[in-house]
Design a protein around this motif. Structure first.
Motif: not given
Ligand code: ZN
Ligand code: ZN
Length: 344
Positions: A231, A291, A294, A310
């Motif tokens: 992420c 993702c 998030c 992501c």
């Molecule tokens: Zn993310």
């Protein structure tokens, strides 16, 4: 009281990410609940769990059923069966009390080995160690989850090689019941007969495998593709899992998205070095997830370093892998590219 040591040796390779791993975790809870209802099992059965992916390690030391707490299972890349067997044999050597002239030791330990893939390490020395020193003093039941395992190799460890092909939660629960019932039955049988493990009547989806040699399959025959990303916001890792397409609706797209799953940083600890160097072209993949950490639009963006991260679309980014700054100019990417994929 003589103990009946029961070892679970569990494959936690990344192909288990998602529902198989959750099923396995709740399966361990189900086994413990079931054993606690049987007074005999409660007195004699001791449980231990060894996990293996790229590495193998003891994650729950041998302990009685009342004190046993089902461990959280890790995940990693690779299937180090050789290491897992060595870890198991070291544990048996250390844990199991031998019978001497003065004292009656533990009952013969029972091992349930669950795996869903082919070994990625060298198993030859561990298998001969098992054959020479353990096949007589322990009993192993090998269960393959799906049809991707090397059953002829497992056949060198035991005559009990079973394949579980269940497709839903209900069948998995019945399978876990079968494991619990087999442990309970063995705990009852040991008093009468020091012989073999007592396997309960097999439920639907579980079949005995006859040891026919398998030809080794190439990458393209595998049923699962798992990719590793990070992420951009939280820097936490995630896995994107694809399953081989069952029907051929997608012309040349052979793998369909199952989902993206956040994993812990210890994923890398449990992964073998060099097991994440295979490549697969995106033209073989159908579906790109957001993702899981998030919620960014796609978990499937690639930095110039070759790693996935992501992103929410075009714009500047900092790569959570190599720390370099870059810019995504085309949303989603317009051309197919190769990504590095892990090996389960
Ligand atoms: Zn993310
Ligand atoms: Zn990078």
């Amino acid at each position: 009281m003589r103990r009946l040591p029961v070892y679970f040796v569990l494959d936690v390779s990344e192909s288990m990410v998602g529902s198989p791993l959750r099923q396995l975790e709740s399966g361990m809870e189900q086994i413990v609940r079931s054993l606690r209802t049987d007074p005999h099992a409660l007195e004699t059965v001791y449980l231990s769990v060894i996990a293996f992916a790229g590495k193998a390690d003891l994650i729950a030391p041998l302990i009685d059923v009342v004190s046993f707490y089902p461990p959280r299972l890790p995940l990693g890349s690779g299937t180090a069966l050789g290491h897992a067997l060595d870890c198991l044999m070291d544990c048996i050597d250390r844990d199991v009390i031998k019978t001497t002239n003065e004292k009656r030791g533990d009952w013969k330990p029972v091992v349930f080995l669950l795996t869903d893939g082919k070994p990625t390490d060298d198993t030859a020395s561990a298998i001969s160690r098992w054959q020479n020193s353990f096949s007589e003093k322990a009993q192993l039941v090998a269960i393959t989850l799906g049809d991707q395992s090397d059953t002829s190799l497992l056949g060198k460890l035991t005559e009990h090689v079973l394949q579980f092909d269940g497709s839903d939660n209900k069948q998995f629960k019945e399978f876990i019941d079968w494991v619990s019932n087999s442990v309970t039955a063995t705990s009852h049988a040991v008093e009468a007969n020091t012989g073999s493990v007592s396997l309960a009547k097999k439920p639907a989806g579980l079949t005995l495998v006859k040891n026919v040699p398998q030809h080794s399959s190439s990458v393209i025959d595998e049923s699962v593709v798992v990719l590793t990303g990070r992420c951009q916001k939280s820097e936490r890792p995630y896995l994107i899992k694809y399953n081989r397409s069952k029907d051929n609706h997608f012309a040349n797209r052979q793998f369909e998205l199952e989902g993206a799953f956040g994993v812990e940083e210890n994923y890398f600890v449990w992964s073998a070095e060099g097991t994440t160097d295979q490549q697969i072209g995106t033209e073989n993949l159908e579906g790109f997830p957001p993702c899981p950490h998030c919620g960014n639009h796609t978990a499937f963006a690639m930095c110039g370093c070759g790693k996935l991260l992501c992103t929410n679309g075009p714009g500047l980014f900092q790569c959570p892998w190599c720390r370099k700054n870059g810019e995504f100019s085309v949303e989603g990417g317009s051309s197919d590219f190769d990504v590095t994929r892990g090996r389960g």
